[in-house]
Design a protein around this motif. Structure first.
Motif, mmCIF file in Angstrom:
data_model
loop_
_atom_site.group_PDB
_atom_site.id
_atom_site.type_symbol
_atom_site.label_atom_id
_atom_site.label_comp_id
_atom_site.label_asym_id
_atom_site.label_seq_id
_atom_site.Cartn_x
_atom_site.Cartn_y
_atom_site.Cartn_z
ATOM 1 N N PRO A 92 0.813 -1.224 0.000
ATOM 2 C CA PRO A 92 0.000 0.000 0.000
ATOM 3 C C PRO A 92 0.846 1.273 0.000
ATOM 4 O O PRO A 92 0.486 2.255 -0.663
ATOM 5 N N TYR A 93 1.969 1.261 0.709
ATOM 6 C CA TYR A 93 2.861 2.428 0.700
ATOM 7 C C TYR A 93 3.422 2.665 -0.700
ATOM 8 O O TYR A 93 3.506 3.802 -1.164
ATOM 9 N N ALA A 94 3.830 1.578 -1.367
ATOM 10 C CA ALA A 94 4.389 1.715 -2.716
ATOM 11 C C ALA A 94 3.366 2.294 -3.684
ATOM 12 O O ALA A 94 3.692 3.135 -4.532
ATOM 13 N N ILE A 100 1.505 9.678 -5.620
ATOM 14 C CA ILE A 100 2.075 10.987 -5.268
ATOM 15 C C ILE A 100 3.048 11.457 -6.347
ATOM 16 O O ILE A 100 3.048 12.633 -6.731
ATOM 17 N N ILE A 101 3.861 10.549 -6.847
ATOM 18 C CA ILE A 101 4.830 10.906 -7.888
ATOM 19 C C ILE A 101 4.118 11.382 -9.143
ATOM 20 O O ILE A 101 4.471 12.405 -9.748
ATOM 21 N N LYS A 149 11.954 -2.118 -3.625
ATOM 22 C CA LYS A 149 11.647 -2.931 -4.804
ATOM 23 C C LYS A 149 10.221 -2.666 -5.296
ATOM 24 O O LYS A 149 9.973 -2.566 -6.502
ATOM 25 N N LEU A 150 9.284 -2.564 -4.362
ATOM 26 C CA LEU A 150 7.882 -2.400 -4.757
ATOM 27 C C LEU A 150 7.608 -1.026 -5.346
ATOM 28 O O LEU A 150 6.721 -0.875 -6.190
ATOM 29 N N VAL A 151 8.357 -0.012 -4.915
ATOM 30 C CA VAL A 151 8.238 1.306 -5.552
ATOM 31 C C VAL A 151 8.634 1.198 -7.013
ATOM 32 O O VAL A 151 7.991 1.779 -7.901
#
Length: 211
Positions: A92-94, A100-101, A149-151
């Protein structure tokens, strides 16, 4: 006279054929004009009424079915269970970071000059630190490595490249050096077909609601 009659007969046949074709086209398009959009509760599916029949319209997402895993040892099974837990916490953070990006990039494109863009980036940096620093402190070392990695998975860019693009190579170098102290690297790439194959499986299953 006979020749004239033949010509008129030919014209009459062609006219009748064209009229029949137009009737067929009209018959085929008539139901479309009678369609009425309604909504089916409680799932709120849009639907149309075609010739008195209610036809639901829905979009089905792709569903990936994996074969069961076979673990060589209990240790491997425990590691996979831990991976599922970490993916549920960090994915969920990724996804939030990816949104946001995208939003930041699109908004910056509307700003008039570099000064305004830099001011917005500084505001975003302070906001992200305030919001995410407490959350990141709760992550374990392995979860932090997984998040990097997930980002990449969600943005198709390494964390180093993202920081470099928005904040400059100086900050990218600094944060990568800082991450290396804890055994991380912002330059790590995500490879769902090799070393991150099990991670991709876990991500897909979490996204599908299997866990």
């Amino acid at each position: 006279m006979k020749r004239i009659v033949q010509i008129w007969l030919f014209i009459a046949v062609v006219f009748a054929h064209n009229a029949k074709a137009q009737d067929l086209i009209a018959d085929n398009t008539t139901p479309a004009t009678q369609r009425t959009t309604i909504y089916l509760l409680p799932n709120v599916y849009p639907a149309v009424i075609i010739d008195g029949d209610t036809v639901a319209c829905m979009s089905l997402h792709d569903f990936i079915k994996y074969s069961p895993l076979r673990f060589a040892s209990n240790r491997e099974q425990v590691q996979y269970t831990k991976l599922i837990r970490d993916v549920k916490k960090t994915l969920p953070y990724a996804k939030e970071i990816a949104v946001i990006i995208t939003e930041t990039y699109e908004y910056m494109e509307t700003l008039p000059n570099d000064k305004a863009k830099q001011q917005h980036l500084n505001q975003m940096e302070r906001h992200l630190k305030d919001v995410y620093t407490p959350k990141m402190k709760k992550l374990t070392r392995s979860q932090g490595q997984l998040l990097i990695k997930l980002v990449d998975r969600e943005t198709n860019s390494s964390s180093y490249h993202i920081v470099d693009a928005f904040m400059g190579s100086g900050k990218a170098f600094f944060w990568n050096a800082f991450a290396s102290i804890f055994g991380n690297s912002l330059k790590k790439r995500y490879n769902p077909y090799a070393e991150d194959r099990l991670t991709e499986r876990a991500c897909v299953l979490v996204e599908q609601g299997a866990f």
